[in-house]
Design a protein around this motif. Structure first.
Motif, PDB file in Angstrom:
ATOM      1  N   LEU A  29       5.972  19.398 -41.512  1.00  0.00           N
ATOM      2  CA  LEU A  29       6.142  18.061 -40.687  1.00  0.00           C
ATOM      3  C   LEU A  29       7.338  17.419 -41.680  1.00  0.00           C
ATOM      4  O   LEU A  29       7.232  17.378 -42.862  1.00  0.00           O
ATOM      5  CB  LEU A  29       5.049  17.355 -40.254  1.00  0.00           C
ATOM      6  N   TYR A  30       8.022  16.804 -40.736  1.00  0.00           N
ATOM      7  CA  TYR A  30       9.092  15.823 -41.357  1.00  0.00           C
ATOM      8  C   TYR A  30       8.761  14.273 -40.958  1.00  0.00           C
ATOM      9  O   TYR A  30       8.494  14.231 -39.610  1.00  0.00           O
ATOM     10  CB  TYR A  30      10.496  15.960 -41.148  1.00  0.00           C
ATOM     11  N   GLU A  31       8.267  13.435 -42.003  1.00  0.00           N
ATOM     12  CA  GLU A  31       8.071  12.122 -41.298  1.00  0.00           C
ATOM     13  C   GLU A  31       9.400  11.294 -41.673  1.00  0.00           C
ATOM     14  O   GLU A  31       9.769  11.220 -42.762  1.00  0.00           O
ATOM     15  CB  GLU A  31       6.832  11.598 -42.174  1.00  0.00           C
ATOM     16  N   VAL A  32       9.831  10.796 -40.792  1.00  0.00           N
ATOM     17  CA  VAL A  32      10.983   9.805 -40.877  1.00  0.00           C
ATOM     18  C   VAL A  32      10.578   8.591 -40.754  1.00  0.00           C
ATOM     19  O   VAL A  32      10.115   8.091 -39.420  1.00  0.00           O
ATOM     20  CB  VAL A  32      12.008  10.415 -39.694  1.00  0.00           C
ATOM     21  N   GLU A  33      11.060   7.558 -41.611  1.00  0.00           N
ATOM     22  CA  GLU A  33      10.729   6.203 -41.444  1.00  0.00           C
ATOM     23  C   GLU A  33      11.864   5.537 -41.654  1.00  0.00           C
ATOM     24  O   GLU A  33      12.741   5.672 -42.303  1.00  0.00           O
ATOM     25  CB  GLU A  33       9.822   5.795 -42.706  1.00  0.00           C
ATOM     26  N   MET A  34      12.337   4.670 -40.427  1.00  0.00           N
ATOM     27  CA  MET A  34      13.506   3.966 -40.511  1.00  0.00           C
ATOM     28  C   MET A  34      13.251   2.448 -40.168  1.00  0.00           C
ATOM     29  O   MET A  34      12.426   2.216 -39.425  1.00  0.00           O
ATOM     30  CB  MET A  34      14.498   4.661 -39.494  1.00  0.00           C
ATOM     31  N   TYR A  35      14.191   1.819 -40.867  1.00  0.00           N
ATOM     32  CA  TYR A  35      14.484   0.219 -40.424  1.00  0.00           C
ATOM     33  C   TYR A  35      15.680  -0.095 -39.893  1.00  0.00           C
ATOM     34  O   TYR A  35      16.599   0.236 -40.207  1.00  0.00           O
ATOM     35  CB  TYR A  35      14.109  -0.716 -41.627  1.00  0.00           C
ATOM     36  N   VAL A  36      15.736  -0.286 -38.409  1.00  0.00           N
ATOM     37  CA  VAL A  36      17.022  -0.436 -37.900  1.00  0.00           C
ATOM     38  C   VAL A  36      16.748  -1.962 -37.156  1.00  0.00           C
ATOM     39  O   VAL A  36      16.155  -2.637 -37.230  1.00  0.00           O
ATOM     40  CB  VAL A  36      17.140   0.101 -36.510  1.00  0.00           C
ATOM     41  N   GLU A  37      18.309  -2.676 -37.436  1.00  0.00           N
ATOM     42  CA  GLU A  37      18.334  -3.912 -36.753  1.00  0.00           C
ATOM     43  C   GLU A  37      19.257  -3.719 -35.644  1.00  0.00           C
ATOM     44  O   GLU A  37      20.339  -2.894 -35.529  1.00  0.00           O
ATOM     45  CB  GLU A  37      18.988  -5.019 -37.809  1.00  0.00           C
ATOM     46  N   GLY A  38      18.988  -4.701 -34.440  1.00  0.00           N
ATOM     47  CA  GLY A  38      19.733  -4.789 -33.366  1.00  0.00           C
ATOM     48  C   GLY A  38      19.190  -5.438 -32.179  1.00  0.00           C
ATOM     49  O   GLY A  38      18.133  -5.872 -32.142  1.00  0.00           O
ATOM     50  N   ALA A  39      20.226  -5.451 -31.332  1.00  0.00           N
ATOM     51  CA  ALA A  39      19.366  -6.158 -29.797  1.00  0.00           C
ATOM     52  C   ALA A  39      18.091  -5.195 -29.513  1.00  0.00           C
ATOM     53  O   ALA A  39      18.031  -4.156 -29.288  1.00  0.00           O
ATOM     54  CB  ALA A  39      20.268  -5.987 -28.925  1.00  0.00           C
ATOM     55  N   ALA A  40      17.293  -6.128 -28.935  1.00  0.00           N
ATOM     56  CA  ALA A  40      15.930  -5.590 -28.528  1.00  0.00           C
ATOM     57  C   ALA A  40      16.163  -4.511 -27.665  1.00  0.00           C
ATOM     58  O   ALA A  40      15.384  -3.495 -27.512  1.00  0.00           O
ATOM     59  CB  ALA A  40      15.163  -6.624 -27.847  1.00  0.00           C
ATOM     60  N   ASP A  41      16.946  -4.610 -26.464  1.00  0.00           N
ATOM     61  CA  ASP A  41      17.206  -3.569 -25.600  1.00  0.00           C
ATOM     62  C   ASP A  41      17.885  -2.165 -26.382  1.00  0.00           C
ATOM     63  O   ASP A  41      17.252  -1.095 -25.871  1.00  0.00           O
ATOM     64  CB  ASP A  41      18.117  -3.931 -24.443  1.00  0.00           C
ATOM     65  N   GLU A  42      18.475  -2.511 -27.290  1.00  0.00           N
ATOM     66  CA  GLU A  42      19.326  -1.178 -28.097  1.00  0.00           C
ATOM     67  C   GLU A  42      17.943  -0.447 -29.034  1.00  0.00           C
ATOM     68  O   GLU A  42      18.095   0.814 -28.981  1.00  0.00           O
ATOM     69  CB  GLU A  42      20.352  -1.436 -28.924  1.00  0.00           C
ATOM     70  N   VAL A  43      17.127  -1.322 -29.345  1.00  0.00           N
ATOM     71  CA  VAL A  43      15.944  -0.801 -30.169  1.00  0.00           C
ATOM     72  C   VAL A  43      14.901   0.186 -29.519  1.00  0.00           C
ATOM     73  O   VAL A  43      14.682   1.202 -29.342  1.00  0.00           O
ATOM     74  CB  VAL A  43      15.328  -1.608 -30.916  1.00  0.00           C
ATOM     75  N   GLN A  44      14.855  -0.438 -27.885  1.00  0.00           N
ATOM     76  CA  GLN A  44      14.150   0.200 -27.204  1.00  0.00           C
ATOM     77  C   GLN A  44      14.819   1.493 -26.356  1.00  0.00           C
ATOM     78  O   GLN A  44      13.957   2.256 -26.431  1.00  0.00           O
ATOM     79  CB  GLN A  44      13.744  -0.636 -26.015  1.00  0.00           C
ATOM     80  N   TRP A  45      16.242   1.447 -26.074  1.00  0.00           N
ATOM     81  CA  TRP A  45      16.805   2.490 -26.015  1.00  0.00           C
ATOM     82  C   TRP A  45      16.673   3.711 -26.960  1.00  0.00           C
ATOM     83  O   TRP A  45      16.330   4.852 -26.467  1.00  0.00           O
ATOM     84  CB  TRP A  45      18.217   2.185 -25.672  1.00  0.00           C
ATOM     85  N   LEU A  46      16.701   3.293 -28.223  1.00  0.00           N
ATOM     86  CA  LEU A  46      16.686   4.318 -29.265  1.00  0.00           C
ATOM     87  C   LEU A  46      14.986   4.885 -29.320  1.00  0.00           C
ATOM     88  O   LEU A  46      15.077   6.121 -29.302  1.00  0.00           O
ATOM     89  CB  LEU A  46      16.774   3.674 -30.622  1.00  0.00           C
ATOM     90  N   VAL A  47      14.249   4.162 -29.030  1.00  0.00           N
ATOM     91  CA  VAL A  47      12.664   4.693 -29.017  1.00  0.00           C
ATOM     92  C   VAL A  47      12.527   5.596 -27.977  1.00  0.00           C
ATOM     93  O   VAL A  47      11.740   6.598 -27.857  1.00  0.00           O
ATOM     94  CB  VAL A  47      11.835   3.307 -28.912  1.00  0.00           C
TER      95      VAL A  47
END
Length: 73
Positions: A29-47
């Motif tokens: 497995l690869y575990e990717v941990e990331m901290y991102v900043e942006g508009a809530a709708d953009e973060v939800q799009w990414l998720v």
């Protein structure tokens, strides 16, 4: 490593700012941990996009609350 490349490709398309990205490799497995900043709708799009990848097993999100204190002398 191809799966990590697909994750990075999607992150690059999102209108967010990546503040930190960590990759930990275990047996299979690869575990990717990331901290991102942006508009809530953009973060939800990414998720949502990451969640559609068949190789993504789990996504955890956490709201980060920042506070600033201004103190007079």
């Amino acid at each position: 490593m191809d799966s990590v490349g697909r994750v990075i490709s999607i992150v690059r398309r999102a209108k967010v700012s990546v503040k930190r990205l960590e990759l930990v490799s275990t047996d299979s497995l690869y575990e990717v941990e990331m901290y991102v900043e942006g508009a809530a709708d953009e973060v939800q799009w990414l998720v949502a996009k990451l969640d559609k990848l068949p190789e993504v097993l789990e996504i955890k999100t956490a709201p980060i609350i920042t506070a600033t204190a201004i103190v007079s002398r």
